[in-house]
Design a protein around this motif. Structure first.
Motif, mmCIF file in Angstrom:
data_model
loop_
_atom_site.group_PDB
_atom_site.id
_atom_site.type_symbol
_atom_site.label_atom_id
_atom_site.label_comp_id
_atom_site.label_asym_id
_atom_site.label_seq_id
_atom_site.Cartn_x
_atom_site.Cartn_y
_atom_site.Cartn_z
ATOM 1 N N LYS A 35 0.851 -1.184 0.000
ATOM 2 C CA LYS A 35 0.000 0.000 0.000
ATOM 3 C C LYS A 35 0.890 1.238 0.000
ATOM 4 C CE LYS A 35 -2.160 1.275 3.780
ATOM 5 N NZ LYS A 35 -3.102 1.297 4.896
ATOM 6 N N LEU A 36 0.469 2.254 -0.737
ATOM 7 C CA LEU A 36 1.141 3.554 -0.718
ATOM 8 C C LEU A 36 0.319 4.454 0.191
ATOM 9 C CD1 LEU A 36 1.892 3.912 -4.552
ATOM 10 C CD2 LEU A 36 3.453 3.129 -2.748
ATOM 11 N N ARG A 55 1.801 0.046 -10.798
ATOM 12 C CA ARG A 55 1.466 1.134 -9.876
ATOM 13 C C ARG A 55 0.016 1.515 -10.120
ATOM 14 N NH1 ARG A 55 2.209 7.099 -10.315
ATOM 15 N NH2 ARG A 55 2.771 7.875 -8.252
ATOM 16 N N MET A 72 4.792 11.552 -3.140
ATOM 17 C CA MET A 72 4.369 10.233 -3.626
ATOM 18 C C MET A 72 5.576 9.382 -4.015
ATOM 19 S SD MET A 72 0.790 10.916 -5.674
ATOM 20 C CE MET A 72 1.513 11.905 -6.956
ATOM 21 N N VAL A 75 7.376 7.876 -0.893
ATOM 22 C CA VAL A 75 6.635 6.738 -0.341
ATOM 23 C C VAL A 75 6.822 5.524 -1.254
ATOM 24 C CG1 VAL A 75 4.320 5.836 0.164
ATOM 25 C CG2 VAL A 75 4.932 8.161 0.867
ATOM 26 N N GLU A 76 6.708 5.754 -2.558
ATOM 27 C CA GLU A 76 6.830 4.631 -3.495
ATOM 28 C C GLU A 76 8.227 4.018 -3.461
ATOM 29 O OE1 GLU A 76 6.091 3.372 -8.139
ATOM 30 O OE2 GLU A 76 5.368 5.325 -7.472
ATOM 31 N N GLU A 79 8.428 1.779 -0.332
ATOM 32 C CA GLU A 79 7.603 0.573 -0.459
ATOM 33 C C GLU A 79 8.124 -0.352 -1.553
ATOM 34 O OE1 GLU A 79 5.643 -0.344 1.784
ATOM 35 O OE2 GLU A 79 5.418 1.553 2.843
ATOM 36 N N ARG A 80 8.681 0.210 -2.631
ATOM 37 C CA ARG A 80 9.241 -0.612 -3.715
ATOM 38 C C ARG A 80 10.431 -1.421 -3.182
ATOM 39 N NH1 ARG A 80 7.072 -2.143 -8.061
ATOM 40 N NH2 ARG A 80 6.149 -0.110 -8.428
#
Length: 188
Positions: A35-36, A55, A72, A75-76, A79-80
Motif C-alpha cells: 500500500k502507498l 502502480r 508520492m 513513499v513509493e 515501499e518498492r
C-alpha cells in the motif's frame, strides 16, 4: 486448469492458497503488493504497487490529501524496496508465474478492510489477468460487497454479521512465518 493460477497474499493467505492450488491442480505463487500510504496518515492509501513496476493510484485521494509528486515518489521508493526484498526472500531466483491471459485466483486468509485484497486484484489485472477471482474463507459483509468492482468474481465462504476480526473465525490463527510461506511455495 492450465489457464488458472492461484496467488496468495503473504503471509497468512499463502497456506490457504496452497490448499486451493492443490485442490485445483493449479500453479501457486505469491502476489506481492504494498500500500502507498499518505505520509501524514499512512493507514490512508493513495495507491498500491506490485511487482513488474505495476502502480495503481487513486487520484481522488491524491487530490484530497494534496500530495506532491515528490511526496508520492518518496513513499513509493520506500515501499518498492520492501516489495523487492520480500520477492527475493519468498521466491529466491525463481521468476513470478506469468498472469497474462490467465484466470487468477487471489487468495487471502480473510478480509477486514479490503485494502490489500483490492490492491492485489488491481495488480493481477495490471499484469494482464483475463479474469480475477477473489477467494477468502471469511470477510466482513460490507467490505466483501465493496470489492465487487475489483474482482470479476468473489468466493467468500462466510460473511458473519458480527465480524470483529479475521482471527476470531479460525481455531488456530498462529502467525504465518516467512519460512511457512517459502515451504508452501516449495511444496507446490
Amino acid at each position: 486448469m492450465g489457464d488458472v493460477v492461484v496467488v496468495g497474499l503473504p503471509r497468512g493467505g499463502v497456506p490457504v492458497a496452497f490448499q486451493v492450488a492443490r485442490a485445483l491442480g493449479a500453479p501457486l505463487d505469491v502476489i506481492l503488493v504494498r500500500k502507498l500510504g499518505v505520509p501524514y496518515q499512512p493507514e490512508l492509501g493513495f495507491g498500491a504497487i506490485g511487482e513488474g513496476g505495476v502502480r495503481v493510484v487513486n487520484p481522488d485521494v491524491v487530490r484530497l490529501a494534496r500530495l506532491t509528486d515528490d511526496e508520492m515518489a518518496a513513499v513509493e521508493r520506500r515501499e518498492r524496496a520492501e516489495l523487492e526484498r520480500r520477492a527475493r526472500r519468498f521466491r529466491g531466483a525463481r521468476e513470478p508465474v506469468d498472469l497474462a491471459g490467465r484466470t487468477v485466483i487471489v487468495v487471502d486468509d480473510g478480509i477486514a478492510t479490503g485494502g490489500t485484497a483490492r490492491a492485489a486484484c488491481q495488480v493481477a489485472r495490471a499484469h494482464g489477468a483475463s479474469m480475477v477471482v477473489l477467494a477468502v474463507p471469511v470477510g466482513a459483509p460490507e467490505t466483501i460487497a465493496s470489492l465487487r468492482g475489483d474482482a470479476d468474481e468473489i468466493v467468500c465462504l462466510d460473511t458473519p454479521d458480527h465480524f470483529y476480526a479475521i482471527g476470531a473465525w479460525y481455531e488456530d490463527f498462529t502467525q504465518t512465518s516467512d519460512e511457512d510461506v517459502m515451504e508452501c511455495l516449495h511444496r507446490a
